[in-house]
Motif scaffolding. Structure first.
Motif, PDB file in Angstrom:
ATOM      1  N   MET A 213       0.866  -1.172   0.000  1.00 51.07           N
ATOM      2  CA  MET A 213       0.000   0.000   0.000  1.00 51.07           C
ATOM      3  C   MET A 213       0.905   1.225   0.000  1.00 51.07           C
ATOM      4  O   MET A 213       1.852   1.301   0.787  1.00 51.07           O
ATOM      5  N   VAL A 214       0.647   2.142  -0.923  1.00 47.65           N
ATOM      6  CA  VAL A 214       1.439   3.378  -0.996  1.00 47.65           C
ATOM      7  C   VAL A 214       0.477   4.560  -1.093  1.00 47.65           C
ATOM      8  O   VAL A 214      -0.487   4.533  -1.862  1.00 47.65           O
ATOM      9  N   ASP A 215       0.760   5.561  -0.272  1.00 46.64           N
ATOM     10  CA  ASP A 215      -0.071   6.777  -0.302  1.00 46.64           C
ATOM     11  C   ASP A 215       0.758   7.912   0.303  1.00 46.64           C
ATOM     12  O   ASP A 215       1.919   7.716   0.660  1.00 46.64           O
ATOM     13  N   ALA A 216       0.157   9.072   0.498  1.00 46.81           N
ATOM     14  CA  ALA A 216       0.911  10.219   1.001  1.00 46.81           C
ATOM     15  C   ALA A 216       1.463   9.984   2.401  1.00 46.81           C
ATOM     16  O   ALA A 216       2.588  10.357   2.699  1.00 46.81           O
ATOM     17  N   ARG A 217       0.706   9.370   3.294  1.00 44.57           N
ATOM     18  CA  ARG A 217       1.148   9.278   4.697  1.00 44.57           C
ATOM     19  C   ARG A 217       0.844   7.906   5.277  1.00 44.57           C
ATOM     20  O   ARG A 217       0.169   7.797   6.290  1.00 44.57           O
ATOM     21  N   VAL A 218       1.323   6.849   4.649  1.00 44.74           N
ATOM     22  CA  VAL A 218       1.103   5.495   5.193  1.00 44.74           C
ATOM     23  C   VAL A 218       2.131   5.252   6.295  1.00 44.74           C
ATOM     24  O   VAL A 218       3.320   5.545   6.119  1.00 44.74           O
ATOM     25  N   THR A 219       1.677   4.731   7.447  1.00 42.26           N
ATOM     26  CA  THR A 219       2.567   4.564   8.601  1.00 42.26           C
ATOM     27  C   THR A 219       2.750   3.089   8.967  1.00 42.26           C
ATOM     28  O   THR A 219       2.023   2.220   8.481  1.00 42.26           O
ATOM     29  N   PHE A 220       3.694   2.862   9.880  1.00 37.67           N
ATOM     30  CA  PHE A 220       3.882   1.520  10.419  1.00 37.67           C
ATOM     31  C   PHE A 220       2.625   1.065  11.165  1.00 37.67           C
ATOM     32  O   PHE A 220       2.312  -0.123  11.206  1.00 37.67           O
ATOM     33  N   GLY A 221       1.867   2.022  11.721  1.00 40.79           N
ATOM     34  CA  GLY A 221       0.585   1.705  12.365  1.00 40.79           C
ATOM     35  C   GLY A 221      -0.427   1.159  11.368  1.00 40.79           C
ATOM     36  O   GLY A 221      -1.214   0.262  11.685  1.00 40.79           O
ATOM     37  N   ASP A 222      -0.409   1.690  10.129  1.00 40.25           N
ATOM     38  CA  ASP A 222      -1.291   1.159   9.075  1.00 40.25           C
ATOM     39  C   ASP A 222      -0.921  -0.286   8.753  1.00 40.25           C
ATOM     40  O   ASP A 222      -1.784  -1.153   8.604  1.00 40.25           O
ATOM     41  N   LEU A 223       0.401  -0.537   8.654  1.00 45.28           N
ATOM     42  CA  LEU A 223       0.875  -1.901   8.408  1.00 45.28           C
ATOM     43  C   LEU A 223       0.338  -2.837   9.486  1.00 45.28           C
ATOM     44  O   LEU A 223      -0.247  -3.883   9.198  1.00 45.28           O
TER      45      LEU A 223
END
Ligand code: 2NL
Length: 339
Positions: A213-223
């Protein structure tokens, strides 16, 4: 002699009309046309016929023989047709039990791949596919593998020609997706991959699902959130999910992701699946390395993303307690019908 021929002809015609099966017809053929047959005996008597009468007698003899042969052919055809009619009658037995059609089924590896794919489709991911023969650039270089990485060695990778390999993971497809599309992206890549390795837990051809998943503000929390949801949907709603630090060339930071053992409740204390640890390792994951973004022309300052990968055979072997990977590819229906 003329009378004798007529007597043979009418007797043969009558007998052939009464013959009921192939064997009876054959017996009559021998009786009239065989080497010791009645007509053959008459032929021998031609010697005694006056030379002037021979042409006429010869013609009569041939006509008689032709007629008997024609009647034999008719009788044979009639006998065979009768056999066919009898068999057709048997086949139309409406009280016979039905024949169960042989139904195919989905291979256990593909069943689990479909199940995992469905979970990610439900989270808005789409599916991408790509070539199984890859160039070194897409399989290694763009993924930030250093030139001397052991995976590039002949020992581990199956080479096709100088610059081409059988893909060792599905990550090159993710590179191709990023090369041709702009974020935001949510994509999974199920597919077959190849490595020079073969024993009870390794097959030279095996299956993977990777995703990113790639976007402007993807975080380790999203992972963590996405993978926790996915693993709970696949292995069981209440199960815990934990991350341990790890390393991959293409992600930083990287993690191994474990799910709480789904078999302990069944087996009790010395659980065969987790060997008493309470955890089962399912996948590897991490935040996509800035070098990978640069390789596909993304700006690592303005986009971020996570990626993950899992081997399907290992998961299916754990799930069904299968101890030899070769069972998946031996095409033994006794094995395949169990799933
Ligand atoms: C494992 C670990 C992983 C990836 C695969 C990936 C792909 C791109 C960029 C970054 Cl294009 N990462 N894939 C990332 C982390 C782990 O697989 O153990 N697989 C069986």
């Amino acid at each position: 002699m003329k009378d004798a021929l007529e007597a043979i002809r009418s007797a043969a015609v009558e007998a052939l009309a009464a013959a009921r099966d192939e064997a009876a017809v054959e017996a009559l053929r021998v009786r009239y046309l065989g080497r010791q047959g009645e007509l053959t005996t008459v032929v021998r008597q031609m010697r005694d016929v006056a030379p002037a009468d021979r042409p006429a007698m010869g013609a009569l003899l041939n006509a008689t023989k032709d007629e008997i042969e024609a009647r034999i052919a008719e009788a044979l055809a009639a006998a065979r047709a009768a056999v066919r009619r009898a068999r057709a009658g048997e086949r139309l037995d409406v009280t016979a039990p039905g024949r169960r059609p042989v139904l195919g089924r989905i291979h256990p590896l593909l069943q689990v791949m479909d199940e995992i794919s469905d979970v990610f489709l439900g989270l808005g991911f789409s599916i991408a596919e790509g070539p199984e023969i890859e160039d070194d650039y897409h399989n290694f270089e763009a993924l930030n593998f250093p030139d001397d990485h052991p995976a590039r060695d002949m020992q581990d990778t199956l080479f096709v020609t100088d610059g081409h390999v059988l893909r060792t993971h599905t990550s090159p497809v993710q590179i191709r997706v990023m090369e041709t599309r702009k974020p935001p992206l949510r994509v999974i890549v199920p597919g077959v991959v190849y490595r020079h390795d073969s024993d009870t837990t390794h097959s030279p051809m095996f299956h993977q699902i990777e995703g990113f998943m790639v976007d402007a503000r993807v975080t380790f929390g999203d992972l963590q959130g996405v993978l926790t949801h996915a693993l709970q949907a696949i292995f069981g709603a209440g199960l815990p999910v934990r991350l341990r630090p790890s390393f991959f060339p293409f992600t930083e930071p990287s993690a191994e992701v474990d799910v709480g053992c789904f078999n302990c409740a069944r087996d009790g204390a010395p659980c065969r699946v987790c060997k008493g640890t309470g955890w089962v390792e399912i996948l590897g994951a991490g935040m996509i390395d800035p070098n990978v973004f640069r390789a596909v022309g993304y700006d690592p300052e303005t986009v971020s993303g996570f990626a993950f990968g899992m081997g399907i055979e290992r998961i299916v072997m754990l799930k069904f307690q299968i101890d030899d990977i070769r069972l998946f590819f031996a095409n033994d229906l006794r094995f395949l019908r169990q799933f």
